[in-house]
Design a protein around this motif. Structure first.
Motif, mmCIF file in Angstrom:
data_model
loop_
_atom_site.group_PDB
_atom_site.id
_atom_site.type_symbol
_atom_site.label_atom_id
_atom_site.label_comp_id
_atom_site.label_asym_id
_atom_site.label_seq_id
_atom_site.Cartn_x
_atom_site.Cartn_y
_atom_site.Cartn_z
ATOM 1 N N ASN A 329 -35.134 -50.462 37.650
ATOM 2 C CA ASN A 329 -34.794 -51.756 38.283
ATOM 3 C C ASN A 329 -34.042 -52.641 37.297
ATOM 4 O O ASN A 329 -33.015 -53.234 37.629
ATOM 5 N N LYS A 332 -30.632 -51.369 36.945
ATOM 6 C CA LYS A 332 -29.892 -51.552 38.196
ATOM 7 C C LYS A 332 -29.447 -53.007 38.383
ATOM 8 O O LYS A 332 -28.329 -53.264 38.830
ATOM 9 N N ASP A 357 -35.221 -58.322 31.340
ATOM 10 C CA ASP A 357 -33.777 -58.102 31.447
ATOM 11 C C ASP A 357 -33.047 -59.429 31.535
ATOM 12 O O ASP A 357 -33.676 -60.471 31.646
ATOM 13 N N ILE A 370 -41.866 -59.313 46.402
ATOM 14 C CA ILE A 370 -41.135 -58.080 46.072
ATOM 15 C C ILE A 370 -42.070 -56.896 45.803
ATOM 16 O O ILE A 370 -41.632 -55.764 45.780
ATOM 17 N N ILE A 375 -39.646 -54.580 50.783
ATOM 18 C CA ILE A 375 -39.081 -55.911 50.553
ATOM 19 C C ILE A 375 -38.091 -55.882 49.398
ATOM 20 O O ILE A 375 -38.381 -55.373 48.316
ATOM 21 N N GLN A 376 -36.914 -56.454 49.652
ATOM 22 C CA GLN A 376 -35.927 -56.641 48.590
ATOM 23 C C GLN A 376 -35.639 -58.130 48.522
ATOM 24 O O GLN A 376 -35.663 -58.804 49.550
ATOM 25 N N SER A 377 -35.391 -58.647 47.339
ATOM 26 C CA SER A 377 -35.225 -60.097 47.230
ATOM 27 C C SER A 377 -33.930 -60.530 47.901
ATOM 28 O O SER A 377 -33.005 -59.737 48.065
ATOM 29 N N THR A 380 -30.617 -59.727 46.125
ATOM 30 C CA THR A 380 -30.025 -58.397 45.955
ATOM 31 C C THR A 380 -29.869 -57.636 47.264
ATOM 32 O O THR A 380 -29.192 -56.623 47.320
ATOM 33 N N THR A 387 -34.771 -48.829 48.465
ATOM 34 C CA THR A 387 -35.707 -48.669 49.581
ATOM 35 C C THR A 387 -36.791 -49.744 49.585
ATOM 36 O O THR A 387 -37.500 -49.907 50.561
ATOM 37 N N GLY A 388 -36.941 -50.448 48.481
ATOM 38 C CA GLY A 388 -38.021 -51.435 48.402
ATOM 39 C C GLY A 388 -39.378 -50.773 48.288
ATOM 40 O O GLY A 388 -40.398 -51.363 48.653
ATOM 41 N N GLY A 390 -40.276 -48.942 45.242
ATOM 42 C CA GLY A 390 -40.628 -48.755 43.835
ATOM 43 C C GLY A 390 -41.747 -49.681 43.374
ATOM 44 O O GLY A 390 -42.739 -49.225 42.779
ATOM 45 N N LEU A 391 -41.623 -50.962 43.655
ATOM 46 C CA LEU A 391 -42.637 -51.914 43.172
ATOM 47 C C LEU A 391 -43.986 -51.748 43.879
ATOM 48 O O LEU A 391 -45.022 -51.783 43.208
ATOM 49 N N SER A 416 -35.250 -61.484 34.584
ATOM 50 C CA SER A 416 -36.664 -61.518 34.934
ATOM 51 C C SER A 416 -37.499 -60.710 33.945
ATOM 52 O O SER A 416 -36.979 -59.942 33.141
HETATM 53 N N1 LIG Z 1 -35.429 -56.452 37.258
HETATM 54 C C1 LIG Z 1 -35.179 -57.026 38.452
HETATM 55 N N2 LIG Z 1 -34.281 -58.041 38.546
HETATM 56 C C2 LIG Z 1 -34.020 -58.617 39.738
HETATM 57 N N3 LIG Z 1 -34.600 -58.267 40.905
HETATM 58 C C3 LIG Z 1 -35.497 -57.252 40.872
HETATM 59 C C4 LIG Z 1 -35.836 -56.585 39.655
HETATM 60 N N4 LIG Z 1 -36.755 -55.640 39.941
HETATM 61 C C5 LIG Z 1 -36.966 -55.708 41.260
HETATM 62 N N5 LIG Z 1 -36.214 -56.665 41.838
HETATM 63 C C6 LIG Z 1 -36.201 -57.063 43.247
HETATM 64 O O1 LIG Z 1 -37.317 -56.475 43.892
HETATM 65 C C7 LIG Z 1 -36.900 -55.646 44.965
HETATM 66 C C8 LIG Z 1 -37.870 -54.508 45.150
HETATM 67 O O2 LIG Z 1 -37.791 -53.598 44.105
HETATM 68 P P1 LIG Z 1 -38.225 -52.113 44.361
HETATM 69 O O3 LIG Z 1 -39.544 -52.135 45.054
HETATM 70 O O4 LIG Z 1 -38.147 -51.381 43.086
HETATM 71 O O5 LIG Z 1 -37.194 -51.590 45.443
HETATM 72 P P2 LIG Z 1 -35.661 -51.148 45.274
HETATM 73 O O6 LIG Z 1 -35.395 -50.976 43.838
HETATM 74 O O7 LIG Z 1 -35.607 -49.885 46.025
HETATM 75 O O8 LIG Z 1 -34.873 -52.221 45.918
HETATM 76 C C9 LIG Z 1 -35.519 -55.254 44.601
HETATM 77 O O9 LIG Z 1 -34.801 -54.896 45.755
HETATM 78 C C10 LIG Z 1 -34.983 -56.518 43.966
HETATM 79 O O10 LIG Z 1 -34.605 -57.425 44.956
#
Ligand SMILES: Nc1ncnc2c1ncn2[C@@H]1O[C@H](COP(=O)(O)OP(=O)(O)O)[C@@H](O)[C@H]1O
Ligand SMILES: [Mg+2]
Length: 430
Positions: A329, A332, A357, A370, A375-377, A380, A387-388, A390-391, A416
């Protein structure tokens, strides 16, 4: 005479009942004596009469103030030297707000009979003329007054009980209304969150189909090229096609794995294998695994490790998944030329891993969200593929390690910070 057991009980009860209190207010001692002599052995409803005596208006007031339960007052209208009877009556009814005590006026002064208006205004219950008074008249007047007092008191207590019951009912109704309001609110909240989950799921499905379609199209078109041109294509080109096919296949597999992993984690079906491990060994492994991705993005990963680091009990493949998710992340969402700082620290209870980062960061009110599925913020969502998942996977794994995870925005600049706390001694937390 013999009584049955039940009758004894009844007699006992009567004996214990309070007497009816009769206040005799008169300045002549002789009047007191005669009154007591006439009424002495009388009782009403099994309760005897008890006399209290006042010889002046002042004493009468005092006794009235001290005794709230006076059934009858026999009042001489003109008592020497102080308050007149009328003032006393208004004191009882208006000042003391006592409407229950029965007032019998007894006077020997001709022309002192109360006027009709006064009788009704102050609710005077009887009037006796001393000159014409017989024992029977006095007795009958007092007993009638006691009976009226008894009726009025029980009526009042019934009314009081009813008022109290009504108050209770009102309170109960209000409570009920509040409960209904609260439940309705909860229901609204539940509907809202169900709608939110549903929206996230729809977004996820449309994202997923896009995510699946891209590598799938890649796989199919490179395979088709290969089939069509296998005779006259040089080996270099074929190798490129196969490499693309493998990369796309890996991407698809990773996505399917994420989906399956989360489903398994949520169902509690994941079996963990805990071994004493150094977290830094996992971090180093993932840094080298992601180095190609980082290089491609032009970001630099710095690892600030912990000297004399202790081993802790973790499932290393699951923690590796956590580190991959957080670091990929970070890569990315960073721009070329930015640094990513991975730091390992500890305190008395926890091993603390942070991934910092300098990328786009997360809106403050979405820092918790998130970690929810799909859920994606809002920063982004429109620009990045993902896919939302990972977290939420990461959070599940950390929870199963009895640890903590959260996201913050950096206080010293953009980007963040993701913080993971793993307990050094898991057993202490069970
Ligand atoms: N390091 C980061 N900086 C900014 N936004 C982040 C970061 N990590 C996660 N996010 C936000 O959290 C959301 C969810 O992350 P994640 O569950 O890993 O799903 P994905 O990577 O598939 O979008 C991301 O889509 C992004 O909006
Ligand atoms: Mg991710």
């Amino acid at each position: 005479m013999k009584f049955a057991k039940e009758e004894y009980k009844e007699i006992d009860k009567l004996a214990k009942q309070d007497p009816w209190i009769i206040l005799i207010a008169d300045d002549e001692a002789e009047v007191h004596e005669t009154t007591v002599r006439i009424l002495n052995d009388s009782s009403f409803d099994g309760r005897p009469l008890q006399f209290i005596h006042a010889y002046s208006g002042f004493e009468t007031k005092n006794l009235l103030e001290q005794n709230k339960e006076i059934a009858v007052i026999i009042l001489d209208v003109v008592m020497e030297s102080d308050d007149s009877g009328l003032q006393l009556i208004s004191f009882i009814r208006e000042e003391l707000q006592n409407s229950l005590t029965q007032i019998i006026i007894r006077t020997g002064q001709p022309g002192h009979a109360p006027e009709k208006g006064v009788i009704t205004k102050y609710n005077i219950n009887n009037y006796l003329d001393k000159l014409e008074l017989t024992a029977q008249k006095l007795f009958s007047a007092v007993i009638t007054a006691v009976r009226s007092f008894n009726l009025a008191s029980s009526l009042k207590s019934e009314i009081d009980q009813r008022i109290a019951a009504e108050k209770e009912l009102k309170k109960y109704q209000q409570g009920l209304e509040k409960l209904v309001e609260k439940r309705t609110e909860e229901l609204h909240e539940a509907v809202k969150s169900a709608e939110k989950a549903n929206r996230a799921k729809s977004e996820f499905l449309s994202n997923m189909s896009h995510e699946f379609r891209t590598p799938m199209t890649g796989i199919l078109s490179f395979a088709t090229f290969g089939i069509e041109k296998y005779l006259d294509t040089d080996r270099e080109k074929l190798l490129r096609y196969f490499t693309k096919i493998r990369d796309s296949g890996q991407r698809l597999l990773a996505m399917v794995n994420d989906l399956l992993d989360l489903a398994k984690l949520e169902a509690g079906k994941v079996v963990y294998e805990f071994y004493d491990t150094k977290v830094s060994s996992i971090v180093n492994m993932i840094i080298s695994e992601l180095s190609a991705f980082a290089k491609e993005k032009g970001v630099n990963i710095i690892f600030d490790s912990l000297p004399d680091e202790a081993k802790i009990s973790i499932d290393s493949s699951k923690i590796a998944q956590v580190v991959i998710n957080l670091m990929s992340n970070a890569i990315k969402f960073s721009e070329s030329g930015q640094d990513i700082l991975v730091k390992l620290e500890d305190d008395e209870k926890y091993m603390i891993l942070t991934v910092k980062d300098r990328g786009c960061g997360v809106p403050e009110d979405e820092l918790d969200g998130i970690f929810d599925k799909y859920i994606q913020s809002s920063k982004t969502k429109s620009t990045t593929i993902g896919t939302g998942l990972g977290l939420p996977i990461t959070k599940n794994i950390i929870n199963d390690h009895k640890g903590k995870i959260w996201a913050e925005n950096n206080s010293d600049g953009p980007g963040s910070l993701f913080v993971v706390k793993l307990p050094k001694k898991m057993t202490a937390f069970f």
